[in-house]
Design a protein around this motif. Structure first.
Motif: not given
Length: 335
Positions: A229-235
């Motif tokens: 996703c390029q922008y970061g780690y998201e849960i």
């Protein structure tokens, strides 16, 4: 009582857990380790007083090892866990418990023969504060009967060695476990959809993927896995019930107002996001091992159920259809 721990596998996650047990977990110490790279093993325990042994069998058999942590290569997990159970020693195994449902079944059978639960699996999300708050709401009936859940698992990038099946086996497996726990139900079927692929992936990888689960009780779950996703780690996770919804809280970050914009930072990896959950997980495990009681964390049945579902998800990825998991009824031994 101080729980004396032997660690099998001192790679990145093994090294992290050695530091965690040494620096942040009370009532436990690492006394012996092993790794296929003896020099790496020595570096992992430098300054701790722990010794390096040649094999996992030696670690398990050592008289001064009360409990075992397995953090080796995934396909080797089952044999180490089986050896620990045969020795009658509590064993914490990082996910996966096994890389096939057949090997996970062997572990269930071994525990049943032993007559007591010894295995805990490293599904750390059950120890995350936000997920625990969600569990309290759902279990208390705060949103009524759960009908649906919507989940997101995004990583900024993955290495070239990451392949399409790993979206289920290594990534979605955490949601698979936490959804079973949140909804107190098993997953009966899975379908995997592959939308338009991102141009930011390696050519061999299908990314993103949409996993659609049906629970035995009829609730439906959709899970987006997007590992470039390029922008970061998201849960993200939201459970929708008959009378309301409950959503996993955002991780708080400083709010910055500058250059005519308001912004908050985005975490970049799972280590930052779940550090507290890892600490709580190991502290709970050490406390229960010291007390001589069966651990209350994810057990061998949970590892087996995850393996059954990920096996079905891989089949669904290749077939494009709905695949029944064929999961059996949970034995009373794991009630």
């Amino acid at each position: 009582m101080t729980v004396r721990v032997g660690v099998i596998g001192t790679g990145w996650i093994g090294g992290e857990h050695i530091r965690r047990i040494t620096d942040r977990v009370g009532g436990a110490e690492v006394v012996a380790v092993t790794d296929i790279d003896a020099d790496r093993a020595a570096r992992a325990v430098a300054g701790t007083g722990a010794r390096v042994l040649a094999t996992g069998e030696e670690v398990i058999a050592a008289e001064d090892v009360d409990a075992v942590v397995v953090t080796s290569w995934g396909p080797a997990h089952a044999e180490s866990v089986l050896a620990a159970v045969a020795a009658g020693k509590p064993v914490f195994c990082e996910k996966p418990l096994a890389t096939s449902a057949e090997d996970a079944q062997r572990i269930l059978d071994a525990e049943a023969r032993h007559g007591a639960r010894l295995v805990q699996v490293g599904f750390m999300r059950r120890y995350d504060t936000g997920y625990r708050q969600m569990k309290e709401v759902v279990s208390a009936g705060g949103i009524g009967t759960p009908l649906m859940a919507h989940c997101v698992h995004r990583n900024p990038t993955v290495p070239e060695s990451y392949h399409s099946e790993m979206a289920s086996q290594d990534t979605a497996v955490h949601e698979i476990d936490v959804l079973r726990w949140l909804l107190d139900d098993e997953i009966s079927s899975v379908q995997v959809l592959t939308p338009r692929p991102t141009g930011k992936r390696f050519e061999h990888l299908r990314d993103p993927q949409m996993l659609l689960f049906e629970m035995v009780g009829g609730a439906r779950v959709d899970l987006e896995v997007f590992v470039n996703c390029q922008y970061g780690y998201e849960i993200g996770c939201e459970v929708v019930g008959e009378e309301g919804t409950v959503r996993l809280p955002e991780v708080p970050g400083a709010v910055v107002r500058s250059a005519a914009r308001t912004s908050t930072p985005v975490l970049q990896d799972w280590v930052q996001r779940f550090a507290g959950a890892f600490d709580a997980e190991f502290q709970s495990w050490a406390d229960e091992v010291a007390a001589g009681t069966p651990t209350t964390g994810p057990n061998a049945w949970d590892g087996y159920a995850a393996a059954v579902v990920t096996d079905a998800a891989v089949r669904a990825l290749h077939s494009g259809g709905v695949v029944e998991t064929g999961i059996k009824e949970r034995p009373a031994f794991y009630a």
